[in-house]
Design an enzyme around this catalytic site. Sequence first.
Site, short mmCIF file in Angstrom:
data_model
loop_
_atom_site.label_atom_id
_atom_site.label_comp_id
_atom_site.label_asym_id
_atom_site.label_seq_id
_atom_site.Cartn_x
_atom_site.Cartn_y
_atom_site.Cartn_z
N HIS A 20 -5.10 77.30 -97.07
CA HIS A 20 -3.89 77.85 -97.66
C HIS A 20 -2.91 76.70 -97.87
O HIS A 20 -3.02 75.63 -97.23
CB HIS A 20 -3.25 78.88 -96.73
N CYS A 22 -3.15 76.92 -102.56
CA CYS A 22 -2.02 77.35 -103.37
C CYS A 22 -0.92 76.29 -103.32
O CYS A 22 -0.80 75.53 -102.36
CB CYS A 22 -1.47 78.68 -102.86
#
Length: 286
Positions: free
Chosen positions: A131, A173
């Site tokens: 992430h 991301c």
Amino acid sequence: MSDNQNGSHTGDDRTDAGSSYLSTHQINLKGDVAKDVESKFSHRFSYKMDYPEIGLCVIINNKNFHPSTRMGMRNGTDMDASRLQNTFKSFGYKVNIYNDLKCADIYGLLTKVSQEDHSKRSSFVCALLSHGDDGVLYGVDQSLPIKNLTSLFRGDRCKTLVGKPKLFFIQACRGTDLDSGVETDSGSESHEETYRIPVEADFLYAYSTVPGYYSWRNTLNGSWFVQSLCEMLKLHGRKLELVQILTCVNHMVALEFQSFSNQIDFHAKKQIPCVVSMLTKALNFP
């Protein structure tokens, strides 16, 4: 006050190249002589990739996160890690995969790797699968700036990789923006010289998405970016230069993928990877 243009006084133009550098503007060479000169100076434009080892590839694969991070499980990331492992092994890299690392462990691992002797290696590769947000990557416990990791390999810190390509592939991301898309109708190194180079030179960062945006990952097949990267390396890895290959990756991600979700806000979204290159030469895998 004297005139100034581009930071230097105006006047007659002088060459910035050393006396050994030959260009077509300085001398016309034909036939075998031209070929000899091209061969002699080819090391200036292509990385030397014939060291005893092509290099080390480190894959950090974070899937399961501490509840305190409020980050979900990254299903599909093991497929990414496996694809990357097989792809870089096929080029001759020694590949090491590390799963579910805390921030301190990521930093400690890459610090140790940066302190290794890479003198017999042609390059270094690192894949970060996790992430993320703009400028940061998540360990399984918290986040840390990506720059803190990549800077460990700067020329003033990792001497045995000076002048060699350092490649970072980052699947994460970089924000929470969504791209809805738009319709279109358009179809060798010299041992006889020493020189100074910037400490930030010879890095390449291939991000799965542009700053500010989500990066998409299929829970079964893995991320769009890694799928495309491995496919393009498989098809073109020994024919095209790396930046050309990454342009093919951009094309594949942009045209062949679109999100499918039961949540209307996340349905039919697009993605474009982002390549930031400080490479100073062409990189062709052997």
